[in-house]
Design an enzyme around this catalytic site. Structure first.
Site, short mmCIF file in Angstrom:
data_model
loop_
_atom_site.label_atom_id
_atom_site.label_comp_id
_atom_site.label_asym_id
_atom_site.label_seq_id
_atom_site.Cartn_x
_atom_site.Cartn_y
_atom_site.Cartn_z
N ARG A 40 25.78 41.51 30.83
CA ARG A 40 26.76 42.22 31.67
C ARG A 40 26.59 43.74 31.60
O ARG A 40 26.90 44.44 32.56
CB ARG A 40 28.18 41.82 31.26
CG ARG A 40 29.27 42.28 32.24
CD ARG A 40 30.61 41.68 31.87
NE ARG A 40 31.62 41.94 32.90
CZ ARG A 40 32.47 42.95 32.88
NH1 ARG A 40 32.45 43.82 31.88
NH2 ARG A 40 33.36 43.11 33.85
N ILE A 66 33.84 46.43 39.05
CA ILE A 66 33.42 45.12 38.55
C ILE A 66 34.67 44.52 37.94
O ILE A 66 35.35 45.15 37.13
CB ILE A 66 32.27 45.24 37.52
CG1 ILE A 66 31.86 43.86 37.01
CG2 ILE A 66 32.61 46.17 36.38
CD1 ILE A 66 30.62 43.87 36.12
N SER A 67 35.03 43.33 38.39
CA SER A 67 36.29 42.73 37.99
C SER A 67 36.34 42.44 36.50
O SER A 67 35.31 42.33 35.82
CB SER A 67 36.54 41.43 38.77
OG SER A 67 36.75 41.67 40.13
N GLN A 68 37.55 42.31 36.00
CA GLN A 68 37.79 41.86 34.64
C GLN A 68 37.06 40.53 34.42
O GLN A 68 37.13 39.65 35.28
CB GLN A 68 39.29 41.69 34.44
CG GLN A 68 39.72 41.15 33.11
CD GLN A 68 41.22 40.86 33.11
OE1 GLN A 68 41.92 41.15 34.09
NE2 GLN A 68 41.70 40.31 32.02
#
EC number: 2.1.1.77
Length: 219
Positions: A40, A66-68
């Site tokens: 990530r 970028i989402s949780q």
């Protein structure tokens, strides 16, 4: 599929993220293995790379995030992927969710409206050894008709309603995951297509960036 090799300094943080997702109720083992395998930190800007494995959203440029990780995991888990599906992703963004989907589905087709984000995501996905994802620049609210129908569709931005083109391109029995509501807050909803109609179920309140396009919010 994606590469499993991650720099040693991130292994502990990556493992803690997997444990945090399990603690929050994520049960899909294939999904957890994908989170454990995907680097990530490659998908976030260098300035926030030290926070890559926190369970929080991070900025990626162009007013996007970028989402949780929990939101990504909760969303992807709702598709109930078994590895044989053709999936459409609306909003490539950083490419991280694209990588997750590539680990869990047979084919992924991802549409992004910002060229800068798409140009950034493409080489990162190659670096992460993603080989079963196709990317396109365009209006995601129109879907990607050429490869329809799709067994699963996941929309990574908040919409006022389900774009008609996406409903049309969803296969019978397929699942469509989309945040629906106002520009400020939405309800993450999963729709299943039965008898040519969508049946929806609310998942959780969320806050996504607006889905801009002909079938979404005006630009």
């Amino acid at each position: 599929m994606v590469a499993g090799a991650v720099e040693p300094e991130f292994r502990g943080a990556r493992r803690r993220l997997v444990e945090a997702l399990q603690d929050k109720g994520i049960k899909d083992l294939a999904l957890l293995r994908a989170v454990d395998a995907i680097p990530r930190h490659l998908f976030v800007p260098p300035t926030v790379r030290h926070r890559a494995y926190e369970d929080s959203a991070l900025p990626i440029g162009n007013g996007q995030t970028i989402s949780q990780p929990y939101v990504h995991a909760r969303s992807v888990e709702q598709l109930l992927l078994t590895g044989t599906e053709r999936v459409l992703e609306i909003g490539t963004g950083s490419g991280y969710q694209t990588a997750l989907l590539s680990h869990l589905a047979a084919q992924v087709f991802s549409v992004e409206r910002y060229r800068e984000l798409l140009d950034r995501a493409r080489p990162i996905l190659q670096q992460a050894n993603v080989r079963n994802a196709s990317l396109s620049l365009g209006d995601g609210t129109l879907g990607w008709r050429e490869y329809a129908p799709y067994d699963g569709i996941v929309v990574s931005a908040g919409a006022p309603h389900v774009p008609p083109a996406l409903e049309e391109q969803l296969a019978e029995g397929g699942r469509l995951l989309i945040p629906v509501g106002s520009k400020e807050e939405q309800m993450l909803t999963v729709f299943i297509k039965r008898g040519g109609r969508l049946e929806g179920r609310d998942i959780t309140p969320v806050r996504f960036v607006p889905l801009i396009g002909a079938g979404g919010w005006p630009g």
